[in-house]
Write a protein that holds these residues in place. Structure first.
Motif, PDB file in Angstrom:
ATOM      1  N   GLN A  46      41.936  38.945  19.428  1.00  0.00           N
ATOM      2  CA  GLN A  46      42.068  39.341  20.831  1.00  0.00           C
ATOM      3  C   GLN A  46      40.803  39.014  21.608  1.00  0.00           C
ATOM      4  O   GLN A  46      40.869  38.423  22.698  1.00  0.00           O
ATOM      5  CB  GLN A  46      42.376  40.842  20.929  1.00  0.00           C
ATOM      6  CG  GLN A  46      43.711  41.244  20.319  1.00  0.00           C
ATOM      7  CD  GLN A  46      43.575  41.641  18.861  1.00  0.00           C
ATOM      8  OE1 GLN A  46      42.595  41.317  18.190  1.00  0.00           O
ATOM      9  NE2 GLN A  46      44.561  42.363  18.351  1.00  0.00           N
ATOM     10  N   TRP A 153      42.090  46.885  23.075  1.00  0.00           N
ATOM     11  CA  TRP A 153      42.863  45.731  23.540  1.00  0.00           C
ATOM     12  C   TRP A 153      44.319  46.080  23.834  1.00  0.00           C
ATOM     13  O   TRP A 153      45.033  45.293  24.465  1.00  0.00           O
ATOM     14  CB  TRP A 153      42.799  44.603  22.510  1.00  0.00           C
ATOM     15  CG  TRP A 153      43.470  44.943  21.212  1.00  0.00           C
ATOM     16  CD1 TRP A 153      44.790  44.743  20.892  1.00  0.00           C
ATOM     17  CD2 TRP A 153      42.867  45.554  20.071  1.00  0.00           C
ATOM     18  NE1 TRP A 153      45.047  45.193  19.616  1.00  0.00           N
ATOM     19  CE2 TRP A 153      43.882  45.697  19.090  1.00  0.00           C
ATOM     20  CE3 TRP A 153      41.575  45.986  19.771  1.00  0.00           C
ATOM     21  CZ2 TRP A 153      43.629  46.261  17.836  1.00  0.00           C
ATOM     22  CZ3 TRP A 153      41.325  46.549  18.531  1.00  0.00           C
ATOM     23  CH2 TRP A 153      42.343  46.679  17.575  1.00  0.00           C
ATOM     24  N   MET A 159      41.050  45.140  29.156  1.00  0.00           N
ATOM     25  CA  MET A 159      40.642  43.799  28.731  1.00  0.00           C
ATOM     26  C   MET A 159      40.373  42.884  29.915  1.00  0.00           C
ATOM     27  O   MET A 159      39.580  41.946  29.817  1.00  0.00           O
ATOM     28  CB  MET A 159      41.695  43.205  27.804  1.00  0.00           C
ATOM     29  CG  MET A 159      41.774  43.895  26.448  1.00  0.00           C
ATOM     30  SD  MET A 159      40.326  43.579  25.406  1.00  0.00           S
ATOM     31  CE  MET A 159      40.873  42.048  24.610  1.00  0.00           C
TER      32      MET A 159
END
Length: 319
Positions: A46, A153, A159
């Motif tokens: 991620q 995330w 994010m």
């Protein structure tokens, strides 16, 4: 502006571990691009997806240590990857105790000169709730951020803030302000995805979920789902539920039901499947991208794609 490379640092401890085989790391991991304006190594997929989008935009290069089937809680870096971390201009980690098995490797790389940026602590992390135990695992709870949930995330809005911060961090290291504008651009894309996910989940009312482990608190907090139960206690995947825990979850599903049982697409929890069998198929199992994103070329190859996939898969299963 030319960036300051760290190739001449005294990489004592890390290179001692690998017998000074610096040249082998490029063949094993494809790490560095000498023409890049900045080289970044990211621990998780991620964080790596965000970093890669920013560096691709600004002329840099990103290497991601973990792959789609790797569990972030249990993954440890190879000796060659440790060298790559030291040689990179920036190492981007999730932090908050997520990379518990490789924390020693990250710390050693930092001692040997790596610039490490933990993004998770910068994103207003959620504390563990009173009924969650961050001390579930001896190698995790000693980390300084162990009181906070590491799964940041799962909230795309956080994010988005992280993408902007990451662009600023790379720009500060390189003197290249292009990274700021690229980070802002990726952040805006993420805010659009966040709004789309919120719309998808809002159409479901307040979905009631039983999850494989405590990885969905941020998702619940941002998108309005209810976590009714957790199979594996704590925020990691390497603990085991007690027979009493499983019996209570089975009883909950029998008495009150749930809209879905959730597990990782890459590392499906067998106990989730067993609980689903006990409901005789009345509660669907949804496999989501939680500990990583999809393979290159798949419909979940970027962080944005993976999170949209999750929302749509949940909606399809519940509707």
């Amino acid at each position: 502006m030319p960036i300051s490379r760290k190739r001449a640092l005294p990489i004592s401890a890390t290179l001692a571990l690998v017998g000074l085989v610096v040249t082998s790391c490029t063949a094993e991991t494809g790490a560095t691009n000498e023409d890049a304006t900045a080289t970044v190594v990211a621990t998780t997929m991620q964080m790596g997806s965000l970093a890669e989008q920013i560096t691709d935009c600004a002329g840099g290069a990103t290497q991601v240590l973990m792959g789609p089937s790797d569990d972030p809680h249990q993954f440890d870096a190879s000796s060659a990857q440790m060298v790559d971390m030291v040689q990179a201009d920036l190492v981007v980690a999730n932090g908050l105790g997520l990379e518990s098995a490789m924390q020693g490797s990250i710390d050693n790389a930092a001692v040997d000169g790596a610039e490490v940026f933990e993004l998770g602590p910068e994103l207003d992390p959620l504390p563990f709730s009173a009924d969650e135990d961050p001390d579930h695992d001896a190698h995790d709870h000693n980390h300084e951020h162990g009181a906070y949930d590491s799964h940041v995330w799962m909230d795309v809005s956080r994010m988005a803030d992280g993408a902007a911060l990451l662009g600023e961090e790379i720009a500060a290291l390189t003197g290249d302000e292009t990274y700021v504008s690229c980070g802002t651009e990726v952040a805006e894309q993420l805010r659009n995805v966040d709004a789309e996910i919120a719309d998808i989940i809002s159409d479901l009312g307040t979905p009631r979920l039983v999850t494989d482990h405590a990885a969905y608190n941020y998702f619940a907090d941002r998108y309005g789902v209810e976590i009714r139960g957790v199979v594996v206690p704590g925020g990691s995947t390497d603990a085991e539920p007690s027979s009493q825990d499983l019996a209570e979850l089975s009883q909950l599903l029998s008495d009150e039901g749930a809209d879905a049982l959730v597990t990782s697409k890459a590392n499906t929890n067998r106990l989730v499947k067993a609980l689903a069998d006990e409901t005789h198929g009345s509660v669907p199992v949804v496999e989501l991208y939680e500990n990583g994103i999809g393979e290159p070329g798949s419909d979940a190859a970027t962080y944005q794609d993976a999170m949209l996939y999750n929302a749509k898969a949940m909606a399809d299963a519940i509707n």
